[in-house]
Enzyme design. Structure first.
Site, PDB file in Angstrom:
ATOM      1  N   ASN A 110       4.664   3.204 -16.469  1.00 58.70           N
ATOM      2  CA  ASN A 110       5.403   2.356 -15.533  1.00 58.70           C
ATOM      3  C   ASN A 110       4.837   0.946 -15.662  1.00 58.70           C
ATOM      4  OD1 ASN A 110       6.523   1.046 -13.345  1.00 58.70           O
ATOM      5  ND2 ASN A 110       5.482   2.284 -11.796  1.00 58.70           N
ATOM      6  N   TRP A 111       5.619   0.081 -16.279  1.00 54.87           N
ATOM      7  CA  TRP A 111       5.134  -1.291 -16.507  1.00 54.87           C
ATOM      8  C   TRP A 111       5.181  -2.138 -15.233  1.00 54.87           C
ATOM      9  CZ3 TRP A 111       6.986  -3.486 -21.952  1.00 54.87           C
ATOM     10  CH2 TRP A 111       6.374  -2.738 -22.964  1.00 54.87           C
ATOM     11  N   LYS A 112       5.839  -1.640 -14.195  1.00 52.06           N
ATOM     12  CA  LYS A 112       5.983  -2.405 -12.935  1.00 52.06           C
ATOM     13  C   LYS A 112       6.550  -3.795 -13.249  1.00 52.06           C
ATOM     14  CE  LYS A 112       2.371   0.477 -11.022  1.00 52.06           C
ATOM     15  NZ  LYS A 112       1.256   0.628 -10.096  1.00 52.06           N
ATOM     16  N   HIS A 158       8.626   5.146  -5.704  1.00 56.15           N
ATOM     17  CA  HIS A 158       7.243   4.705  -5.954  1.00 56.15           C
ATOM     18  C   HIS A 158       6.663   4.129  -4.661  1.00 56.15           C
ATOM     19  CE1 HIS A 158       3.792   2.613  -7.573  1.00 56.15           C
ATOM     20  NE2 HIS A 158       3.919   3.348  -8.653  1.00 56.15           N
ATOM     21  N   GLU A 171       1.213  10.532  -6.762  1.00 55.09           N
ATOM     22  CA  GLU A 171       0.407   9.331  -6.921  1.00 55.09           C
ATOM     23  C   GLU A 171      -0.248   8.980  -5.583  1.00 55.09           C
ATOM     24  OE1 GLU A 171       1.950   6.864 -10.501  1.00 55.09           O
ATOM     25  OE2 GLU A 171       3.048   6.248  -8.731  1.00 55.09           O
ATOM     26  N   GLY A 174       0.216   3.335 -14.843  1.00 56.80           N
ATOM     27  CA  GLY A 174       0.549   1.931 -14.626  1.00 56.80           C
ATOM     28  C   GLY A 174      -0.187   1.045 -15.606  1.00 56.80           C
ATOM     29  N   GLY A 175      -1.298   0.473 -15.166  1.00 59.87           N
ATOM     30  CA  GLY A 175      -2.017  -0.537 -15.945  1.00 59.87           C
ATOM     31  C   GLY A 175      -2.295  -0.142 -17.384  1.00 59.87           C
TER      32      GLY A 175
HETATM   33  P1  13P Z   1      -2.253   2.599 -12.243  1.00 62.31           P
HETATM   34  O1  13P Z   1      -2.247   3.526 -13.451  1.00 62.31           O
HETATM   35  O2  13P Z   1      -2.311   1.158 -12.624  1.00 62.31           O
HETATM   36  O3  13P Z   1      -3.246   3.015 -11.237  1.00 62.31           O
HETATM   37  O4  13P Z   1      -0.797   2.775 -11.563  1.00 62.31           O
HETATM   38  C1  13P Z   1      -0.304   4.039 -11.319  1.00 62.31           C
HETATM   39  C2  13P Z   1       1.112   3.911 -10.931  1.00 62.31           C
HETATM   40  O5  13P Z   1       1.434   3.414  -9.865  1.00 62.31           O
HETATM   41  C3  13P Z   1       2.145   4.375 -11.875  1.00 62.31           C
HETATM   42  O6  13P Z   1       3.394   4.426 -11.284  1.00 62.31           O
END
Ligand code: 13P
Length: 246
Positions: free
Chosen positions: A9-11, A91, A161, A227-228
């Site tokens: 998830n690149w957000k 999310h 999550e 995410g990151g």
């Molecule tokens: P991180 O991997 O950056 O903690 O984020 C998790 C996330 O929210 C994926 O949707």
């Protein structure tokens, strides 16, 4: 056997130049031994799809409607039209930043199905809820209310999550992850029978190449929503490799 999923998830990260990370991943994993999904920002879905190879591309949110007077929103049909096969709904950043309720998320999941997309439905407890001993109650309610009747192994993926683990470097213990995933599996099977056995359950929250293998060894963990560490091909590639080996 449930086929495992490494989902990124690149957000709200990524300009067209970031697609070179996807090129690197597509070249490294021409035939991955697990499903690989990247959810870039909506602006990058079409160009990402054009160069993703066997990596699936998804959206990060959708509106409940097909079209209409909803400035700034994107429908599931629009995501499907430009090559998305999945969409994340619910999310915690949408629940928190936009006040999204589980009832709205249920409607978004139904919109995803209407458009032929797989819904990746996210649930997770806050730190206060965890510390109050409410984790399983909160998750049971979120899962029940956010997942529509008619969920199948093909049209639905659930991502657990914990809000306090997202972007913090904090990860629940393996026992805590296992306790939650076992409970969620039981709840899915009680409601959806054999389909509930087939619905994939992802863990998300500070997954990195260094902790991926141990998380993937936990029972009922069928992959990760990252995410990151999904932003860099090297990092996400390490997570995909760990999942292939799990
Ligand atoms: P991180 O991997 O950056 O903690 O984020 C998790 C996330 O929210 C994926 O949707």
């Amino acid at each position: 056997m449930r086929r495992k999923i490494a989902a990124g998830n690149w957000k709200m990260n990524g300009l067209t130049a970031s697609l070179t990370e996807l090129d690197t991943l597509a070249a490294r994993f021409p035939k991955p031994g697990c499903d690989v999904l990247i959810c870039p920002p909506a602006t990058l879905i079409a160009p990402a799809k054009a160069r993703a190879g066997s990596i699936a591309i998804g959206g990060q949110d959708c509106h409940t409607g097909v079209s209409g007077a909803h400035t700034g929103d994107v429908s599931a049909e629009m995501l499907a039209d430009i090559g998305a096969s999945h969409v994340i709904v619910g999310h915690s950043e949408r629940r928190d930043d936009h006040g999204e309720s589980s009832e709205l998320i249920e409607a978004k999941a139904e919109a995803a199905w209407r458009a032929g997309l797989t819904a990746v439905i996210c649930i997770g407890e806050s730190l206060a809820q965890r510390e109050a001993g409410e984790t399983l109650d909160v998750l049971t309610e979120q899962l029940a209310q956010s997942t529509p009747d008619g969920a199948t192994a093909a049209n639905t993926v659930i991502a657990y999550e914990p809000v306090w683990a997202i972007g913090t470097g904090k990860v629940p213990t393996l026992a805590q992850i296992g306790e939650v995933h076992d409970a969620l599996r039981g709840q899915l099977e009680a409601r959806f029978g054999a389909e509930g056995t087939g619905i994939r359950l992802l863990y998300g929250g500070s997954v990195k190449p260094s902790n991926a293998a141990e998380i993937f060894a936990v029972s009922n963990v069928d992959g990760a929503l990252v995410g990151g560490a999904s932003l860099k091909a090297d990092d996400f590639g390490g997570i995909i490799s760990a999942l292939e080996a799990a």
